[in-house]
Scaffold this active site. Structure first.
Site, PDB file in Angstrom:
ATOM      1  N   PHE A  34      53.137  72.437 -38.342  1.00 52.61           N
ATOM      2  CA  PHE A  34      52.118  71.262 -37.920  1.00 52.61           C
ATOM      3  C   PHE A  34      51.748  70.266 -38.925  1.00 52.61           C
ATOM      4  O   PHE A  34      51.041  69.462 -38.573  1.00 52.61           O
ATOM      5  CB  PHE A  34      51.065  72.062 -37.111  1.00 52.61           C
ATOM      6  CG  PHE A  34      50.171  72.948 -37.925  1.00 52.61           C
ATOM      7  CD1 PHE A  34      49.083  72.345 -38.922  1.00 52.61           C
ATOM      8  CD2 PHE A  34      50.414  74.340 -38.038  1.00 52.61           C
ATOM      9  CE1 PHE A  34      48.406  73.296 -39.619  1.00 52.61           C
ATOM     10  CE2 PHE A  34      49.725  75.122 -38.996  1.00 52.61           C
ATOM     11  CZ  PHE A  34      48.485  74.588 -39.555  1.00 52.61           C
TER      12      PHE A  34
ATOM     13  N   ASN B  49      39.731  69.112 -34.066  1.00 53.46           N
ATOM     14  CA  ASN B  49      38.658  70.084 -34.152  1.00 53.46           C
ATOM     15  C   ASN B  49      37.461  69.303 -34.641  1.00 53.46           C
ATOM     16  O   ASN B  49      36.616  70.038 -35.373  1.00 53.46           O
ATOM     17  CB  ASN B  49      39.010  71.451 -34.608  1.00 53.46           C
ATOM     18  CG  ASN B  49      39.455  71.439 -35.931  1.00 53.46           C
ATOM     19  OD1 ASN B  49      39.692  70.287 -36.414  1.00 53.46           O
ATOM     20  ND2 ASN B  49      39.863  72.248 -36.753  1.00 53.46           N
TER      21      ASN B  49
ATOM     22  N   TYR C 106      44.950  68.961 -48.076  1.00 56.60           N
ATOM     23  CA  TYR C 106      45.582  70.048 -47.176  1.00 56.60           C
ATOM     24  C   TYR C 106      46.940  70.690 -47.858  1.00 56.60           C
ATOM     25  O   TYR C 106      47.771  71.061 -47.224  1.00 56.60           O
ATOM     26  CB  TYR C 106      46.036  69.470 -45.710  1.00 56.60           C
ATOM     27  CG  TYR C 106      44.701  69.110 -44.880  1.00 56.60           C
ATOM     28  CD1 TYR C 106      43.754  70.244 -44.786  1.00 56.60           C
ATOM     29  CD2 TYR C 106      44.725  68.101 -44.044  1.00 56.60           C
ATOM     30  CE1 TYR C 106      42.861  70.235 -44.124  1.00 56.60           C
ATOM     31  CE2 TYR C 106      43.593  68.018 -43.234  1.00 56.60           C
ATOM     32  CZ  TYR C 106      42.324  68.890 -43.007  1.00 56.60           C
ATOM     33  OH  TYR C 106      41.555  68.836 -42.364  1.00 56.60           O
TER      34      TYR C 106
ATOM     35  N   ARG D 220      32.216  73.007 -33.642  1.00 58.98           N
ATOM     36  CA  ARG D 220      33.293  72.998 -32.605  1.00 58.98           C
ATOM     37  C   ARG D 220      33.560  73.780 -31.219  1.00 58.98           C
ATOM     38  O   ARG D 220      34.037  73.063 -30.223  1.00 58.98           O
ATOM     39  CB  ARG D 220      34.444  73.740 -33.656  1.00 58.98           C
ATOM     40  CG  ARG D 220      35.046  72.905 -34.754  1.00 58.98           C
ATOM     41  CD  ARG D 220      35.593  73.549 -35.605  1.00 58.98           C
ATOM     42  NE  ARG D 220      36.375  72.796 -36.616  1.00 58.98           N
ATOM     43  CZ  ARG D 220      36.984  73.358 -37.743  1.00 58.98           C
ATOM     44  NH1 ARG D 220      36.853  74.692 -37.940  1.00 58.98           N
ATOM     45  NH2 ARG D 220      37.477  72.663 -38.628  1.00 58.98           N
TER      46      ARG D 220
ATOM     47  N   THR E 149      38.500  77.798 -36.535  1.00 62.10           N
ATOM     48  CA  THR E 149      39.103  76.700 -36.595  1.00 62.10           C
ATOM     49  C   THR E 149      39.802  76.059 -35.293  1.00 62.10           C
ATOM     50  O   THR E 149      39.604  74.825 -34.812  1.00 62.10           O
ATOM     51  CB  THR E 149      40.789  76.731 -37.317  1.00 62.10           C
ATOM     52  OG1 THR E 149      40.172  77.163 -38.706  1.00 62.10           O
ATOM     53  CG2 THR E 149      41.678  75.710 -37.593  1.00 62.10           C
TER      54      THR E 149
ATOM     55  N   GLU F 122      36.482  69.149 -53.721  1.00 60.59           N
ATOM     56  CA  GLU F 122      36.574  68.121 -52.579  1.00 60.59           C
ATOM     57  C   GLU F 122      35.590  67.174 -52.698  1.00 60.59           C
ATOM     58  O   GLU F 122      35.905  65.998 -52.321  1.00 60.59           O
ATOM     59  CB  GLU F 122      36.569  68.751 -51.156  1.00 60.59           C
ATOM     60  CG  GLU F 122      37.438  69.778 -50.939  1.00 60.59           C
ATOM     61  CD  GLU F 122      37.426  70.670 -49.656  1.00 60.59           C
ATOM     62  OE1 GLU F 122      36.545  70.456 -48.940  1.00 60.59           O
ATOM     63  OE2 GLU F 122      38.579  71.496 -49.073  1.00 60.59           O
TER      64      GLU F 122
ATOM     65  N   LYS G  25      36.123  64.179 -38.439  1.00 59.24           N
ATOM     66  CA  LYS G  25      37.929  63.486 -38.299  1.00 59.24           C
ATOM     67  C   LYS G  25      37.965  62.539 -37.242  1.00 59.24           C
ATOM     68  O   LYS G  25      36.992  62.165 -36.373  1.00 59.24           O
ATOM     69  CB  LYS G  25      38.514  64.797 -37.632  1.00 59.24           C
ATOM     70  CG  LYS G  25      38.347  65.904 -39.049  1.00 59.24           C
ATOM     71  CD  LYS G  25      39.429  67.211 -38.246  1.00 59.24           C
ATOM     72  CE  LYS G  25      39.624  68.242 -39.432  1.00 59.24           C
ATOM     73  NZ  LYS G  25      40.380  69.405 -39.064  1.00 59.24           N
TER      74      LYS G  25
ATOM     75  N   HIS H 238      35.786  68.666 -40.646  1.00 63.83           N
ATOM     76  CA  HIS H 238      36.190  69.465 -41.773  1.00 63.83           C
ATOM     77  C   HIS H 238      35.045  69.862 -42.598  1.00 63.83           C
ATOM     78  O   HIS H 238      34.029  69.123 -42.761  1.00 63.83           O
ATOM     79  CB  HIS H 238      37.247  68.766 -42.809  1.00 63.83           C
ATOM     80  CG  HIS H 238      37.342  69.237 -43.906  1.00 63.83           C
ATOM     81  ND1 HIS H 238      38.238  70.576 -44.236  1.00 63.83           N
ATOM     82  CD2 HIS H 238      36.695  69.351 -45.376  1.00 63.83           C
ATOM     83  CE1 HIS H 238      38.016  70.986 -45.641  1.00 63.83           C
ATOM     84  NE2 HIS H 238      37.047  70.156 -46.064  1.00 63.83           N
TER      85      HIS H 238
ATOM     86  N   ARG I 233      29.845  76.056 -42.809  1.00 63.57           N
ATOM     87  CA  ARG I 233      30.937  76.797 -42.108  1.00 63.57           C
ATOM     88  C   ARG I 233      30.435  77.459 -40.804  1.00 63.57           C
ATOM     89  O   ARG I 233      31.063  77.141 -39.798  1.00 63.57           O
ATOM     90  CB  ARG I 233      31.587  77.503 -43.179  1.00 63.57           C
ATOM     91  CG  ARG I 233      32.399  76.920 -43.957  1.00 63.57           C
ATOM     92  CD  ARG I 233      33.597  76.475 -43.785  1.00 63.57           C
ATOM     93  NE  ARG I 233      34.656  77.351 -43.405  1.00 63.57           N
ATOM     94  CZ  ARG I 233      35.992  77.035 -43.311  1.00 63.57           C
ATOM     95  NH1 ARG I 233      36.291  75.615 -43.386  1.00 63.57           N
ATOM     96  NH2 ARG I 233      36.719  77.824 -43.099  1.00 63.57           N
TER      97      ARG I 233
END
Ligand code: IDP
Ligand code: MG
Length: 154
Positions: free
Chosen positions: A57, A112, A49, A102, A91, A126, A9, A115, A85
């Site tokens: 948010f 964070n 998303y 993270r 998260t 995706e 990100k 993804h 993951r």
């Protein structure tokens, strides 16, 4: 071999953490099958998303994901969706375990850094969202027999 979609990100790109994150991916023995920089727009983020569009948010999430280019990756490995993951951590970066990406590299629930697809089914969706078929390279690295035993990848 199973594949997952990862996005580094803007909070990763702007903080110059692309290198450290890729190092951790490669140290783990995960294969990089696709990688490119992209500037995301609202259209693709509303799809990506879609489970969050009604959250308060959401506008700030979209803005944060468009704040700079991102790096999109396709990673390959046995059970790579679950493995990655776990490497990503929960998260909220403040709650993520030390040792996770993270948990080691961020302090935010939104910024964070990364993804990662949450199921093999979503990973396929995706990957198709962010990559053309010819941008994903299904090669076998020459060290494959040192990454896995033969029965794990047959
Ligand atoms: P995940 O990235 O761990 O899979 P999701 O629930 O799918 O988490 O949320 C997607 C992204 O939306 C998160 O990575 C984070 O950037 C953002 N997000 C999720 N929950 C919140 C929140 O409560 N406040 C702000 N941003 C959030
Ligand atoms: Mg998610």
């Amino acid at each position: 071999m199973e594949k997952t979609l990862v996005i580094l990100k803007p909070s990763c790109v702007e903080r110059a953490l692309i290198g450290p994150v890729i190092t951790r991916i490669q140290q783990r023995g995960i294969i990089i099958s696709g990688m490119k920089m992209m500037q995301l727009d609202e259209k693709i983020l509303r799809e990506h998303y879609s489970h969050l569009v009604d959250k308060p948010f959401f506008p700030s999430l979209v803005a944060s994901m468009m704040a700079s280019p991102v790096v999109c990756m396709v990673l390959s490995g046995v059970d790579v969706v679950e493995v990655f993951r776990k490497m990503t951590g929960v998260t909220n970066g403040r709650k993520a375990e030390p040792g996770t990406l993270r948990g080691d590299f961020c302090m935010s629930g939104q910024a964070n850094i990364i993804h990662a697809s949450d199921s093999p089914e979503n990973a396929q969706i995706e990957i198709n969202r962010f990559f053309k078929p010819e941008e994903v390279f299904d090669y076998t690295p020459s060290n494959i027999n040192f990454l896995y035993s033969a029965d794990e990848i047959k």
